[in-house]
Design an enzyme around this catalytic site. Structure first.
Site, PDB file in Angstrom:
ATOM      1  N   GLN A 127      -0.367   4.157   0.226  1.00  0.00           N
ATOM      2  CA  GLN A 127      -0.915   5.080   1.226  1.00  0.00           C
ATOM      3  C   GLN A 127      -0.279   4.838   2.586  1.00  0.00           C
ATOM      4  O   GLN A 127       0.084   5.783   3.287  1.00  0.00           O
ATOM      5  CB  GLN A 127      -2.434   4.905   1.322  1.00  0.00           C
ATOM      6  CG  GLN A 127      -3.155   5.353   0.063  1.00  0.00           C
ATOM      7  CD  GLN A 127      -4.640   5.090   0.106  1.00  0.00           C
ATOM      8  OE1 GLN A 127      -5.164   4.540   1.089  1.00  0.00           O
ATOM      9  NE2 GLN A 127      -5.336   5.469  -0.945  1.00  0.00           N
TER      10      GLN A 127
ATOM     11  N   ASP B  87      -5.831   0.222  -9.213  1.00  0.00           N
ATOM     12  CA  ASP B  87      -7.074   0.970  -9.457  1.00  0.00           C
ATOM     13  C   ASP B  87      -7.699   0.634 -10.809  1.00  0.00           C
ATOM     14  O   ASP B  87      -8.778   1.121 -11.130  1.00  0.00           O
ATOM     15  CB  ASP B  87      -6.801   2.478  -9.385  1.00  0.00           C
ATOM     16  CG  ASP B  87      -6.490   2.915  -7.957  1.00  0.00           C
ATOM     17  OD1 ASP B  87      -6.893   2.206  -7.012  1.00  0.00           O
ATOM     18  OD2 ASP B  87      -5.830   3.954  -7.796  1.00  0.00           O
TER      19      ASP B  87
ATOM     20  N   SER C 232       0.829  -1.209   0.000  1.00  0.00           N
ATOM     21  CA  SER C 232       0.000   0.000   0.000  1.00  0.00           C
ATOM     22  C   SER C 232       0.858   1.252   0.000  1.00  0.00           C
ATOM     23  O   SER C 232       1.603   1.515   0.950  1.00  0.00           O
ATOM     24  CB  SER C 232      -0.921   0.022   1.220  1.00  0.00           C
ATOM     25  OG  SER C 232      -1.473   1.317   1.378  1.00  0.00           O
TER      26      SER C 232
HETATM   27  C1  S3P Z   1      -2.883   5.674  -3.755  1.00  0.00           C
HETATM   28  C2  S3P Z   1      -2.586   4.377  -3.417  1.00  0.00           C
HETATM   29  C3  S3P Z   1      -3.459   3.235  -3.722  1.00  0.00           C
HETATM   30  C4  S3P Z   1      -4.541   3.593  -4.728  1.00  0.00           C
HETATM   31  C5  S3P Z   1      -5.154   4.925  -4.459  1.00  0.00           C
HETATM   32  C6  S3P Z   1      -4.103   6.021  -4.492  1.00  0.00           C
HETATM   33  C7  S3P Z   1      -1.930   6.744  -3.403  1.00  0.00           C
HETATM   34  O1  S3P Z   1      -4.096   2.820  -2.525  1.00  0.00           O
HETATM   35  O2  S3P Z   1      -5.536   2.594  -4.743  1.00  0.00           O
HETATM   36  O3  S3P Z   1      -6.158   5.225  -5.403  1.00  0.00           O
HETATM   37  O4  S3P Z   1      -2.055   7.865  -3.941  1.00  0.00           O
HETATM   38  O5  S3P Z   1      -1.026   6.468  -2.599  1.00  0.00           O
HETATM   39  P1  S3P Z   1      -3.406   1.769  -1.507  1.00  0.00           P
HETATM   40  O6  S3P Z   1      -2.236   2.400  -0.909  1.00  0.00           O
HETATM   41  O7  S3P Z   1      -4.476   1.501  -0.475  1.00  0.00           O
HETATM   42  O8  S3P Z   1      -3.103   0.567  -2.350  1.00  0.00           O
END
Ligand code: S3P
Length: 448
Positions: A176, A327, A174
């Protein structure tokens, strides 16, 4: 509902050839980060090409609530007068991040190592999503958090007064979570280390270096070992946000499945942590030419010429590719329905904790459109019906998820009978010009 109080149904009818140029908006991930990093830098950051989608507008509002001055100068042109690392002031009210998991998780990380209390909430979709994946590593810095059962929003986060740098191996792939830990590490003295087994989007690492942080990425047998030195002085930057490859996916995939289409999509990111869909489509036999490779806004990009491809075949998508196209599975599963043979998507359980449970949302909607689908916790299999083969003729539930809405509207452009979505309002979170852009290419989208 995102940005609207009432559901806004939308219908997509079979379309004639899609033609022309699809100039998609700025990248959502980089847009959020340009505002957040700008807020943590000293001086005035200038951003061009910012995505003015609701998710990013909610992050702009949040940065103001923490003390930064965020100003819209012209369309896509914004300035951020930052307060410096550790310079946030305690917000006077609850921070509402709307539909945005990226917004709330990155902002929690950003305030987690400053002595202050902030309460976060979001819309009905965001309030279902797990925050423990972020608050668990933040607790290692000394941050406390108090949320609803299962680590759900609303949640109050008490920033660590005396933060300790951490070493953290990500249990899920992840970006995020990675970014939240790195952002928290900015205001913790010493070295914060994040280890990711599978590479995820690397915009935070690239941009932190650009803003003046000392950050090193070492590729080891454990995966990427990312080391950040805490308490840097971040300096304001000029950020040119490139176009969003995840938004480009919609006109690209529409052109592949609508008979006679020939669409030009300029400036699509070829960043290896984002381009899994494009590799997958090529393996399926999609007619996509990658023209004029170059660097824009610090990202490798190319212009795409995409033509209707009536002989695409289903494939097994390698599970290790998932982070680079996480995504894009909803729209890929639509393309898969127009292929010959089955497309097998394994290792995709993260889709269950996105804006909606995307495995369930796509499976139910595709079934309603007459497509055979198999699923388990971590897998989605779509049995293709060939070019033009999907019956359609259904109303699909969107569950407050922009990508589910856009995916079924694209399906309706090539299915035999119209496809409606029960609520297109979440599309404003990431792609506010979707309807006008697609209709400009020749699609037949209408409200209602
Ligand atoms: C993102 C990370 C992804 C993605 C989201 C944007 C980001 O999520 O699905 O639309 O900008 O870091 P995850 O970290 O939960 O995989």
């Amino acid at each position: 509902m995102s940005g609207h109080d009432v559901a806004q149904p939308m219908t997509s009818a079979k379309s004639g050839p899609l033609t022309g140029t699809a100039s998609v908006p700025g990248d959502k991930s980089i847009s959020h980060r340009s505002l957040i990093f700008g807020a943590m830098a000293l001086g005035q950051t200038k951003v061009t090409g910012l995505l003015e989608g609701q998710d990013v507008l909610d992050t702009a509002k949040a940065m103001r609530a923490f003390g930064a001055t965020v100003t819209r100068q012209a369309e896509g042109a914004w300035t951020v007068d930052g307060v410096g690392v550790g310079g946030f002031t305690e917000p006077a009210d609850v921070i509402d991040c709307g539909n945005s998991g990226t917004g709330v998780r990155l902002i929690m990380g950003t305030m987690a190592t400053t002595a202050m209390t902030a309460t976060f909430t979001g819309d009905a979709s965001l309030r279902k999503r797990p925050m423990g994946r972020v608050t668990d590593p933040l607790a290692l810095f000394g941050t406390q958090s108090f949320g609803r059962k299962g680590g759900r929003l609303p949640m109050t986060v008490v920033g660590a007064a005396d933060p300790k740098a951490v070493r953290y191996a990500l249990p899920v792939a992840s970006a995020q979570v990675k970014s939240a830990v790195l952002l928290a590490g900015l205001n913790a003295p010493g070295e914060t280390v994040v280890i990711e087994r599978e590479p995820t989007r690397d915009h935070s690492e690239r941009m932190l270096v650009g803003f003046g942080a000392s950050l090193n990425v070492e590729k080891t047998h454990e995966g990427n070992v990312i080391t950040l030195v805490g308490r840097p002085e971040l300096r304001a930057q000029t950020v040119a946000v490139p176009r969003d490859p995840s938004s480009a996916a919609f006109p690209v995939c529409a052109a592949l499945i609508v008979e006679g289409s020939d669409v030009f999509v300029p400036g699509v990111s070829q960043n290896l942590t984002r381009n899994g869909l494009y590799i997958t489509l090529a393996e399926m036999g999609a007619q996509i030419e990658f023209q004029n490779p170059r660097t824009e806004g610090g990202e490798p990009v190319a212009d795409l010429r995409v033509r209707f491809s009536d002989t695409m075949r289903g494939i097994e998508v390698p599970p290790e590719r998932a982070p680079s196209m996480i995504d894009e599975y909803p729209i890929l599963s639509v393309v898969a329905a127009f292929c010959d043979g089955k497309t097998v998507m394994r290792g995709v359980k993260e889709l269950r904790v996105k804006e909606s449970d995307r495995i369930d949302a796509m499976a139910r909607g595709l079934e309603a459109c007459g497509v055979r689908v198999e699923e388990d916790e971590d897998t989605l299999i779509v049995h293709g019906m060939g070019a033009g083969g999907m019956p359609g003729g259904a109303v699909c539930a969107v569950h407050l998820d922009h990508r589910i809405a856009m995916s079924f509207l694209v399906a309706g452009m090539a299915a035999k009978a119209e496809i409606s979505v029960d609520d297109a309002s979440p599309i404003v979170t990431s792609f506010p010009i979707f309807e006008s852009l697609m209709n400009g290419l020749g699609a037949s989208l209408r409200k209602g």
